[in-house]
Design a protein around this motif. Structure first.
Motif, PDB file in Angstrom:
ATOM      1  N   GLU A 126     -65.419  13.421  64.843  1.00  0.00           N
ATOM      2  CA  GLU A 126     -63.977  13.347  64.588  1.00  0.00           C
ATOM      3  C   GLU A 126     -63.709  12.904  63.150  1.00  0.00           C
ATOM      4  OE1 GLU A 126     -60.191  10.681  66.198  1.00  0.00           O
ATOM      5  OE2 GLU A 126     -61.949  10.951  67.488  1.00  0.00           O
ATOM      6  N   LEU A 127     -64.430  11.883  62.695  1.00  0.00           N
ATOM      7  CA  LEU A 127     -64.249  11.392  61.328  1.00  0.00           C
ATOM      8  C   LEU A 127     -64.706  12.424  60.301  1.00  0.00           C
ATOM      9  CD1 LEU A 127     -65.484   7.712  61.851  1.00  0.00           C
ATOM     10  CD2 LEU A 127     -63.135   8.443  61.426  1.00  0.00           C
ATOM     11  N   ALA A 128     -65.829  13.086  60.590  1.00  0.00           N
ATOM     12  CA  ALA A 128     -66.352  14.101  59.664  1.00  0.00           C
ATOM     13  C   ALA A 128     -65.436  15.308  59.605  1.00  0.00           C
ATOM     14  CB  ALA A 128     -67.759  14.509  60.092  1.00  0.00           C
ATOM     15  N   LYS A 129     -64.899  15.715  60.740  1.00  0.00           N
ATOM     16  CA  LYS A 129     -64.028  16.890  60.807  1.00  0.00           C
ATOM     17  C   LYS A 129     -62.767  16.696  59.978  1.00  0.00           C
ATOM     18  CE  LYS A 129     -63.494  21.000  62.761  1.00  0.00           C
ATOM     19  NZ  LYS A 129     -64.458  22.104  62.576  1.00  0.00           N
ATOM     20  N   LEU A 134     -77.063  23.273  56.728  1.00  0.00           N
ATOM     21  CA  LEU A 134     -77.077  22.690  58.065  1.00  0.00           C
ATOM     22  C   LEU A 134     -77.450  21.225  57.938  1.00  0.00           C
ATOM     23  CD1 LEU A 134     -77.150  22.676  61.186  1.00  0.00           C
ATOM     24  CD2 LEU A 134     -79.522  23.511  61.036  1.00  0.00           C
ATOM     25  N   ASP A 135     -76.604  20.342  58.470  1.00  0.00           N
ATOM     26  CA  ASP A 135     -76.855  18.903  58.419  1.00  0.00           C
ATOM     27  C   ASP A 135     -77.145  18.401  59.834  1.00  0.00           C
ATOM     28  OD1 ASP A 135     -76.964  16.196  57.951  1.00  0.00           O
ATOM     29  OD2 ASP A 135     -75.108  16.102  56.807  1.00  0.00           O
ATOM     30  N   ILE A 136     -78.330  17.823  60.000  1.00  0.00           N
ATOM     31  CA  ILE A 136     -78.757  17.296  61.288  1.00  0.00           C
ATOM     32  C   ILE A 136     -78.439  15.807  61.358  1.00  0.00           C
ATOM     33  CG2 ILE A 136     -80.706  16.969  62.851  1.00  0.00           C
ATOM     34  CD1 ILE A 136     -80.056  19.908  62.314  1.00  0.00           C
ATOM     35  N   GLY A 137     -77.518  15.433  62.262  1.00  0.00           N
ATOM     36  CA  GLY A 137     -77.121  14.029  62.366  1.00  0.00           C
ATOM     37  C   GLY A 137     -76.280  13.605  61.182  1.00  0.00           C
ATOM     38  N   PHE A 138     -75.182  14.303  60.948  1.00  0.00           N
ATOM     39  CA  PHE A 138     -74.384  14.125  59.721  1.00  0.00           C
ATOM     40  C   PHE A 138     -73.539  12.865  59.719  1.00  0.00           C
ATOM     41  CE2 PHE A 138     -72.306  17.085  62.658  1.00  0.00           C
ATOM     42  CZ  PHE A 138     -71.128  16.419  62.935  1.00  0.00           C
ATOM     43  N   GLY A 139     -73.399  12.191  60.871  1.00  0.00           N
ATOM     44  CA  GLY A 139     -72.626  10.948  60.906  1.00  0.00           C
ATOM     45  C   GLY A 139     -71.174  11.168  60.546  1.00  0.00           C
ATOM     46  N   THR A 140     -70.662  10.371  59.636  1.00  0.00           N
ATOM     47  CA  THR A 140     -69.261  10.496  59.224  1.00  0.00           C
ATOM     48  C   THR A 140     -69.063  11.524  58.118  1.00  0.00           C
ATOM     49  OG1 THR A 140     -69.487   8.681  57.632  1.00  0.00           O
ATOM     50  CG2 THR A 140     -68.775   8.098  59.865  1.00  0.00           C
ATOM     51  N   PHE A 181     -80.184  25.503  52.915  1.00  0.00           N
ATOM     52  CA  PHE A 181     -80.721  24.146  52.992  1.00  0.00           C
ATOM     53  C   PHE A 181     -80.471  23.578  54.381  1.00  0.00           C
ATOM     54  CE2 PHE A 181     -79.762  24.679  48.489  1.00  0.00           C
ATOM     55  CZ  PHE A 181     -80.923  24.217  47.887  1.00  0.00           C
ATOM     56  N   ILE A 182     -81.465  22.874  54.895  1.00  0.00           N
ATOM     57  CA  ILE A 182     -81.284  22.072  56.093  1.00  0.00           C
ATOM     58  C   ILE A 182     -81.543  20.631  55.687  1.00  0.00           C
ATOM     59  CG2 ILE A 182     -82.056  21.585  58.431  1.00  0.00           C
ATOM     60  CD1 ILE A 182     -82.948  24.502  58.633  1.00  0.00           C
ATOM     61  N   ILE A 183     -80.560  19.780  55.873  1.00  0.00           N
ATOM     62  CA  ILE A 183     -80.680  18.398  55.431  1.00  0.00           C
ATOM     63  C   ILE A 183     -80.592  17.456  56.626  1.00  0.00           C
ATOM     64  CG2 ILE A 183     -79.745  18.953  53.166  1.00  0.00           C
ATOM     65  CD1 ILE A 183     -77.115  17.689  53.967  1.00  0.00           C
ATOM     66  N   ALA A 184     -81.277  16.337  56.513  1.00  0.00           N
ATOM     67  CA  ALA A 184     -81.236  15.299  57.542  1.00  0.00           C
ATOM     68  C   ALA A 184     -81.349  13.966  56.825  1.00  0.00           C
ATOM     69  CB  ALA A 184     -82.373  15.468  58.542  1.00  0.00           C
ATOM     70  N   THR A 185     -80.299  13.168  56.885  1.00  0.00           N
ATOM     71  CA  THR A 185     -80.329  11.869  56.211  1.00  0.00           C
ATOM     72  C   THR A 185     -80.208  10.758  57.246  1.00  0.00           C
ATOM     73  OG1 THR A 185     -77.936  12.018  55.789  1.00  0.00           O
ATOM     74  CG2 THR A 185     -79.415  12.734  54.029  1.00  0.00           C
ATOM     75  N   TYR A 186     -81.244   9.946  57.306  1.00  0.00           N
ATOM     76  CA  TYR A 186     -81.284   8.769  58.180  1.00  0.00           C
ATOM     77  C   TYR A 186     -80.973   9.148  59.633  1.00  0.00           C
ATOM     78  CZ  TYR A 186     -81.703   6.205  53.862  1.00  0.00           C
ATOM     79  OH  TYR A 186     -82.155   5.740  52.655  1.00  0.00           O
ATOM     80  N   SER A 187     -81.594  10.221  60.090  1.00  0.00           N
ATOM     81  CA  SER A 187     -81.394  10.663  61.470  1.00  0.00           C
ATOM     82  C   SER A 187     -82.706  10.963  62.195  1.00  0.00           C
ATOM     83  CB  SER A 187     -80.495  11.908  61.513  1.00  0.00           C
ATOM     84  OG  SER A 187     -81.035  12.961  60.740  1.00  0.00           O
ATOM     85  N   LEU A 188     -83.693  11.496  61.508  1.00  0.00           N
ATOM     86  CA  LEU A 188     -84.915  11.922  62.188  1.00  0.00           C
ATOM     87  C   LEU A 188     -85.820  10.767  62.582  1.00  0.00           C
ATOM     88  CD1 LEU A 188     -85.962  15.249  60.417  1.00  0.00           C
ATOM     89  CD2 LEU A 188     -84.256  14.823  62.196  1.00  0.00           C
ATOM     90  N   HIS A 189     -85.501   9.548  62.139  1.00  0.00           N
ATOM     91  CA  HIS A 189     -86.312   8.401  62.573  1.00  0.00           C
ATOM     92  C   HIS A 189     -86.089   8.065  64.054  1.00  0.00           C
ATOM     93  CE1 HIS A 189     -82.669   6.278  60.701  1.00  0.00           C
ATOM     94  NE2 HIS A 189     -82.564   6.045  61.993  1.00  0.00           N
TER      95      HIS A 189
END
Length: 205
Positions: A83-86, A52-58, A114-122
């Motif tokens: 749209e870009l990620a899909k 699970l990716d929280i705030g996955f962006g592109t 795994f639950i990952i969050a990169t540059y989103s929880l700030h």
């Protein structure tokens, strides 16, 4: 703080902007590639993990995990980012919504390796981070892990030093992790530093 329309406008140039900051070793993305690379390594050791990716962006990181055989779920509040990620991950389960207001129902009904969050929880306040991470721990499979890569500091002193160095370029709307303070809520959390402003916080379920 950028709203969903702001992120939509930034979406097409996002990866380039981040890459330039990382290459120049400048705030806020110095160490970005190393952080994402480390998360990739940790997830791929499991093999075909459910992520699970929280705030996955592109989908910069999750697209690589998807290519590696992982089952990808995620939530982001930018329609254009999704749209870009899909396009990179046609089989991924991606949902639109502001995670600070809650996660989509289908996401909450699943459990993840795994639950990952990169540059989103700030984008969350310190108290919101604690509450949200507590929610995420309940979504882990046995032996699962939360991996948070972000602008993060080991101590409040390091954060203040970075703030002074950056000066007017410092983003006052973003609230960064301070590992020593996060330990008070999550004593088992570990921290790996990758640059003067980037780190990986990990928490086993």
């Amino acid at each position: 703080m950028l709203d969903n329309k702001g992120f939509d406008l930034w979406a097409d140039g996002y990866d380039k902007a981040v890459g330039l900051s990382d290459e120049e070793k400048s705030y806020p993305f110095a160490g970005y590639k190393e952080v994402l690379g480390r998360i990739y390594q940790l997830v791929m050791v499991k093999g075909r993990a459910k992520v699970l990716d929280i705030g996955f962006g592109t989908g910069t990181l999750t697209a690589k995990l998807y290519e590696g055989g992982c089952e990808i779920w995620g939530q982001d509040f930018s329609e254009r980012m999704i749209e870009l990620a899909k396009a990179k991950m046609p089989g991924a389960r991606l949902f639109q919504g502001d995670f600070s207001r809650g996660l989509a129902g289908p996401i909450l009904s699943e459990r993840y390796d795994f639950i990952i969050a990169t540059y989103s929880l700030h984008h969350l306040t310190d108290s919101e981070k604690i509450s949200f991470i507590n929610t995420l721990t309940g979504l882990l499979k046995e032996g699962g892990a939360i991996l948070i890569g972000d602008v993060a500091f080991e101590s409040r002193q390091e954060l203040e030093q970075c703030r002074q160095q950056v000066g007017e370029g410092w983003d006052e709307d973003e609230i960064y992790f301070v590992y020593e303070e996060t330990l008070e809520a999550f004593p088992a959390m570990e921290f790996e530093k990758f640059s003067y402003c980037a780190g990986l916080l990990s928490l086993q379920g």
